[in-house]
Scaffold this motif. Structure first.
Motif, PDB file in Angstrom:
ATOM      1  N   GLY A  21       9.771  37.908  31.749  1.00  0.00           N
ATOM      2  CA  GLY A  21      10.727  38.995  31.977  1.00  0.00           C
ATOM      3  C   GLY A  21      12.147  38.477  32.010  1.00  0.00           C
ATOM      4  N   SER A  22      12.351  37.344  32.642  1.00  0.00           N
ATOM      5  CA  SER A  22      13.696  36.782  32.755  1.00  0.00           C
ATOM      6  C   SER A  22      14.230  36.353  31.394  1.00  0.00           C
ATOM      7  CB  SER A  22      13.674  35.591  33.712  1.00  0.00           C
ATOM      8  OG  SER A  22      14.937  34.980  33.742  1.00  0.00           O
ATOM      9  N   VAL A  23      13.386  35.676  30.606  1.00  0.00           N
ATOM     10  CA  VAL A  23      13.845  35.159  29.308  1.00  0.00           C
ATOM     11  C   VAL A  23      14.029  36.309  28.314  1.00  0.00           C
ATOM     12  CG1 VAL A  23      13.207  33.657  27.374  1.00  0.00           C
ATOM     13  CG2 VAL A  23      12.915  32.855  29.739  1.00  0.00           C
ATOM     14  N   ALA A  24      13.136  37.303  28.354  1.00  0.00           N
ATOM     15  CA  ALA A  24      13.272  38.456  27.456  1.00  0.00           C
ATOM     16  C   ALA A  24      14.521  39.258  27.790  1.00  0.00           C
ATOM     17  CB  ALA A  24      12.034  39.357  27.554  1.00  0.00           C
ATOM     18  N   ASN A  25      14.884  39.266  29.054  1.00  0.00           N
ATOM     19  CA  ASN A  25      16.032  40.068  29.501  1.00  0.00           C
ATOM     20  C   ASN A  25      17.356  39.381  29.139  1.00  0.00           C
ATOM     21  OD1 ASN A  25      16.987  42.375  31.028  1.00  0.00           O
ATOM     22  ND2 ASN A  25      17.659  40.894  32.567  1.00  0.00           N
ATOM     23  N   ASN A  26      17.389  38.037  29.207  1.00  0.00           N
ATOM     24  CA  ASN A  26      18.574  37.244  28.854  1.00  0.00           C
ATOM     25  C   ASN A  26      19.850  37.731  29.531  1.00  0.00           C
ATOM     26  OD1 ASN A  26      20.086  35.199  27.702  1.00  0.00           O
ATOM     27  ND2 ASN A  26      20.330  36.251  25.729  1.00  0.00           N
ATOM     28  N   ASP A  27      19.777  37.941  30.826  1.00  0.00           N
ATOM     29  CA  ASP A  27      20.984  38.205  31.620  1.00  0.00           C
ATOM     30  C   ASP A  27      21.868  36.957  31.550  1.00  0.00           C
ATOM     31  OD1 ASP A  27      22.798  38.390  33.845  1.00  0.00           O
ATOM     32  OD2 ASP A  27      21.406  39.727  34.886  1.00  0.00           O
ATOM     33  N   PRO A  28      23.156  37.122  31.266  1.00  0.00           N
ATOM     34  CA  PRO A  28      24.022  35.933  31.184  1.00  0.00           C
ATOM     35  C   PRO A  28      24.031  35.134  32.484  1.00  0.00           C
ATOM     36  CG  PRO A  28      25.284  37.959  30.768  1.00  0.00           C
ATOM     37  CD  PRO A  28      23.863  38.371  30.970  1.00  0.00           C
ATOM     38  N   ALA A  29      23.760  35.771  33.619  1.00  0.00           N
ATOM     39  CA  ALA A  29      23.777  35.080  34.907  1.00  0.00           C
ATOM     40  C   ALA A  29      22.380  34.649  35.351  1.00  0.00           C
ATOM     41  CB  ALA A  29      24.402  35.963  35.975  1.00  0.00           C
ATOM     42  N   ALA A  30      21.376  34.736  34.474  1.00  0.00           N
ATOM     43  CA  ALA A  30      20.024  34.319  34.842  1.00  0.00           C
ATOM     44  C   ALA A  30      19.895  32.802  34.740  1.00  0.00           C
ATOM     45  CB  ALA A  30      18.999  34.997  33.940  1.00  0.00           C
ATOM     46  N   ASP A  31      18.884  32.260  35.393  1.00  0.00           N
ATOM     47  CA  ASP A  31      18.682  30.809  35.408  1.00  0.00           C
ATOM     48  C   ASP A  31      17.872  30.297  34.213  1.00  0.00           C
ATOM     49  OD1 ASP A  31      19.723  29.758  38.124  1.00  0.00           O
ATOM     50  OD2 ASP A  31      18.667  31.598  38.642  1.00  0.00           O
TER      51      ASP A  31
ATOM     52  N   PRO B 252      17.152  31.002  31.115  1.00  0.00           N
ATOM     53  CA  PRO B 252      17.623  30.781  29.743  1.00  0.00           C
ATOM     54  C   PRO B 252      18.241  29.389  29.528  1.00  0.00           C
ATOM     55  CG  PRO B 252      18.099  33.021  30.375  1.00  0.00           C
ATOM     56  CD  PRO B 252      17.562  32.331  31.611  1.00  0.00           C
ATOM     57  N   SER B 253      18.920  28.833  30.543  1.00  0.00           N
ATOM     58  CA  SER B 253      19.517  27.513  30.320  1.00  0.00           C
ATOM     59  C   SER B 253      18.457  26.414  30.248  1.00  0.00           C
ATOM     60  CB  SER B 253      20.574  27.201  31.387  1.00  0.00           C
ATOM     61  OG  SER B 253      19.972  27.044  32.639  1.00  0.00           O
ATOM     62  N   ALA B 254      17.333  26.595  30.940  1.00  0.00           N
ATOM     63  CA  ALA B 254      16.250  25.604  30.839  1.00  0.00           C
ATOM     64  C   ALA B 254      15.589  25.695  29.463  1.00  0.00           C
ATOM     65  CB  ALA B 254      15.217  25.833  31.934  1.00  0.00           C
ATOM     66  N   VAL B 255      15.396  26.938  28.986  1.00  0.00           N
ATOM     67  CA  VAL B 255      14.758  27.129  27.675  1.00  0.00           C
ATOM     68  C   VAL B 255      15.623  26.509  26.580  1.00  0.00           C
ATOM     69  CG1 VAL B 255      14.023  28.898  26.007  1.00  0.00           C
ATOM     70  CG2 VAL B 255      13.510  29.183  28.446  1.00  0.00           C
TER      71      VAL B 255
ATOM     72  N   LEU C 131       6.363  41.173  21.977  1.00  0.00           N
ATOM     73  CA  LEU C 131       6.137  40.672  23.332  1.00  0.00           C
ATOM     74  C   LEU C 131       6.220  39.157  23.413  1.00  0.00           C
ATOM     75  CD1 LEU C 131       3.243  43.007  24.506  1.00  0.00           C
ATOM     76  CD2 LEU C 131       5.606  42.956  25.338  1.00  0.00           C
ATOM     77  N   LEU C 132       6.896  38.711  24.436  1.00  0.00           N
ATOM     78  CA  LEU C 132       6.941  37.281  24.730  1.00  0.00           C
ATOM     79  C   LEU C 132       5.595  36.915  25.363  1.00  0.00           C
ATOM     80  CD1 LEU C 132      10.068  35.693  26.395  1.00  0.00           C
ATOM     81  CD2 LEU C 132       7.792  34.725  26.606  1.00  0.00           C
ATOM     82  N   VAL C 133       4.932  35.912  24.786  1.00  0.00           N
ATOM     83  CA  VAL C 133       3.587  35.535  25.237  1.00  0.00           C
ATOM     84  C   VAL C 133       3.630  34.277  26.097  1.00  0.00           C
ATOM     85  CG1 VAL C 133       1.329  34.722  24.422  1.00  0.00           C
ATOM     86  CG2 VAL C 133       2.452  36.651  23.287  1.00  0.00           C
ATOM     87  N   ALA C 134       4.403  33.280  25.653  1.00  0.00           N
ATOM     88  CA  ALA C 134       4.468  32.014  26.389  1.00  0.00           C
ATOM     89  C   ALA C 134       5.704  31.250  25.957  1.00  0.00           C
ATOM     90  CB  ALA C 134       3.222  31.168  26.112  1.00  0.00           C
ATOM     91  N   ILE C 135       6.038  30.237  26.742  1.00  0.00           N
ATOM     92  CA  ILE C 135       7.141  29.354  26.373  1.00  0.00           C
ATOM     93  C   ILE C 135       6.613  27.931  26.390  1.00  0.00           C
ATOM     94  CG2 ILE C 135       9.493  28.615  26.931  1.00  0.00           C
ATOM     95  CD1 ILE C 135       9.876  31.316  28.294  1.00  0.00           C
ATOM     96  N   GLU C 136       6.874  27.210  25.287  1.00  0.00           N
ATOM     97  CA  GLU C 136       6.425  25.818  25.181  1.00  0.00           C
ATOM     98  C   GLU C 136       7.613  24.896  25.415  1.00  0.00           C
ATOM     99  OE1 GLU C 136       3.090  26.632  21.666  1.00  0.00           O
ATOM    100  OE2 GLU C 136       4.715  25.193  21.337  1.00  0.00           O
TER     101      GLU C 136
END
Ligand SMILES: Cc1cc2nc3c(=O)[nH]c(=O)nc-3n(C[C@H](O)[C@H](O)[C@H](O)COP(=O)(O)OP(=O)(O)OC[C@H]3O[C@@H](n4cnc5c(N)ncnc54)[C@H](O)[C@@H]3O)c2cc1C
Ligand code: FES
Ligand code: FES
Lengths: 167, 264
Positions: B111-121, B123-126, B159-164
């Motif tokens: 949910g966090s990565v799909a949403n890509n809020d500029p202030a989310a945490d 996305p920077s790890a991904v 749909l986002l299924v997983a992150i590798e």
């Protein structure tokens, strides 16, 4: 109309809801369990915290339908039927951890989940950080932190009885 | 909140079917972003499709030199997972600082990565770890996935299924939180993976971005001193009542130094 079946404080109910009905609305308006409060309705204050399958959640930020089939515990479900308070409730009373009491149900429910998630005990700093999602407008948090520190000793079986608060 | 229909499919295929049949249907995972948005009537879905019963989106596992995290992994699960702590401790540490206890008990990485809020945490790890986003249709490199404020490469209904996550030699994250909202004012995720250095900045701009000058400086010399002299231009960064673009630009360098310190 969709239906939700859930077990609240040990009692199973089936309730008609709308898609958009929040768990907190179901608890307060359909089941009349008004101990769970709504302070902000914007996921900030934690007054609405209840346990869903043992985890503390903000009941204003979960649909009733998302809780279908789950076990819910609210503040009303903590004391024993004979009225004996849960150690966390007892500690809030002993340590004067409330003033107006509005935040208290959410604080108590959050605090119990925190203690359960830290079997080795929490430092004062960890308790303060763990309460990040609960706002209190009255107490300044000090006595809430002291109450949780005392209650964790009882809940983890390291103390037989609650340490009395200093005079 | 406007009313909507609620569906809880038991498989990924059924979820995709529901979402492709109705362009106004929206997936819901933890609901910690979607429900507040619906209360504000920011959008009006005809139905929400609850993903929480879909086994294909669950689980955290090590696969060779990768860590694969299912979209439904909650922040609390990532923060406490022995696999994550062993492979990428910086990611577990990041997850332990997202929102508060109750948000971490429900909010998910997908949910966090799909949403890509500029202030989310997350996305920077991904982006910093050069992860691959796996969807029901394809695999998307992090560099192609994030496309600015609340925008990603995901197509409607995808749909986002997983992150590798490739497992790095070193990785660290540091952020400055807004003292009231606790969201990120500026954050930096630094990583060295297979010898390659990446620096991802979140919170400061309209979307997560890579800081090429810092990557160059750290490739030559992996130390906090190496980035101390690298200035982030304020151009294009966010300026608001919480802090000017110049302030955020300054924070970027400070956070990058702290992130390298944390990475060791
Ligand atoms: C009080 C509070 C504080 C917070 N603080 C922080 C913070 O400090 N840092 C931070 O990073 N976040 C923070 N958040 C946001 C939180 O991390 C959310 O959990 C996260 O942004 C969204 O995850 P979710 O599972 O709740 O997603 P949802 O709310 O269920 O969904 C979010 C969006 O993604 C879509 N979506 C969900 N799952 C998928 C999927 N698998 N595939 C495609 N699309 C999908 C939904 O349709 C929706 O548009 C905070 C939230 C609250 C309420
Ligand atoms: S009423 Fe739910 S967090 Fe405030
Ligand atoms: S006791 Fe009044 S808000 Fe906490």
């Amino acid at each position: 109309m969709p239906q939700v079946t859930l077990t609240v404080n040990g009692k199973t109910s089936t309730v008609d809801v709308e898609g958009r009905t929040l768990l907190v609305e179901l608890l307060r308006e359909k089941l009349r369990l008004t101990g769970t409060h709504v302070g902000c309705d914007t996921s900030q204050c934690g007054a609405c915290v209840v346990h869903v399958d043992g985890e503390s959640v903000k009941a204003c930020t979960i649909l009733a339908l998302q809780a279908n089939g789950s076990q819910v515990t609210t503040i009303e479900g903590l004391a024993k039927p004979d009225g004996t308070l849960h150690p966390m409730q007892e500690a809030f009373r002993e340590y004067h951890a409330l003033q107006c009491g509005f935040c208290t149900p959410g604080m108590v429910m959050s605090a119990i989940d925190l203690v359960e998630k830290h079997p080795d005990g929490m430092s004062e700093k960890e308790i303060r950080e763990g309460l990040e999602g609960n706002l209190c407008r009255c107490t300044g948090y000090h006595n809430i932190v002291k109450a949780i520190a005392a209650a964790q000793e009882v809940m983890h079986g390291r103390a037989q009885a609650l340490a009395p608060a200093a005079e | 909140m406007y009313d909507f229909e609620y569906h809880k499919p038991g498989s990924l295929a059924d979820a995709v079917k529901l979402l492709s049949a109705d362009p106004d249907a929206r997936p819901i995972s933890g609901g910690q972003t979607l429900l507040p948005a619906l209360k504000h009537r920011l959008n009006k879905p005809t139905s929400v499709v609850d993903l929480s019963g879909i086994a294909e989106l669950k689980g955290i596992k090590r696969e060779g030199d990768k860590l694969v995290i299912g979209a439904l992994a909650k922040h609390f699960e990532v923060a406490t997972s022995p696999e994550v702590k062993a492979a990428i401790p910086a990611l577990a540490q990041m997850a332990s600082t997202i929102g508060d206890t109750q948000v971490r008990n429900r909010g998910t990485i997908g949910g966090s990565v799909a949403n890509n809020d500029p202030a989310a945490d997350y996305p920077s790890a991904v982006l910093g770890l050069n992860a691959t986003v796996v969807t029901d249709k394809r695999r998307i490199a992090a560099d192609d996935f994030f496309q600015g404020m609340f925008t990603t490469a995901l197509e409607p209904g995808e749909l986002l299924v997983a992150i590798e996550f490739p497992i790095p030699e070193k990785a660290g994250y540091a952020k400055m939180r807004n003292p009231a909202s606790r969201y990120v004012m500026a954050g930096a995720f630094v990583a060295k993976t297979g010898g390659a250095v990446r620096v991802a900045i979140n919170g400061a701009g309209p979307g997560v971005f890579r800081q090429a000058d810092m990557e160059k400086a750290l490739t030559a010399n992996w130390s906090p001193d190496a980035v101390a002299g690298v200035k982030q231009p304020a151009d294009g960064l966010n300026g608001d009542i919480h802090g000017s673009a110049e302030y955020r630009a300054h924070l970027v360098t400070v956070m990058a130094k702290r992130a390298i310190d944390a990475a060791g």
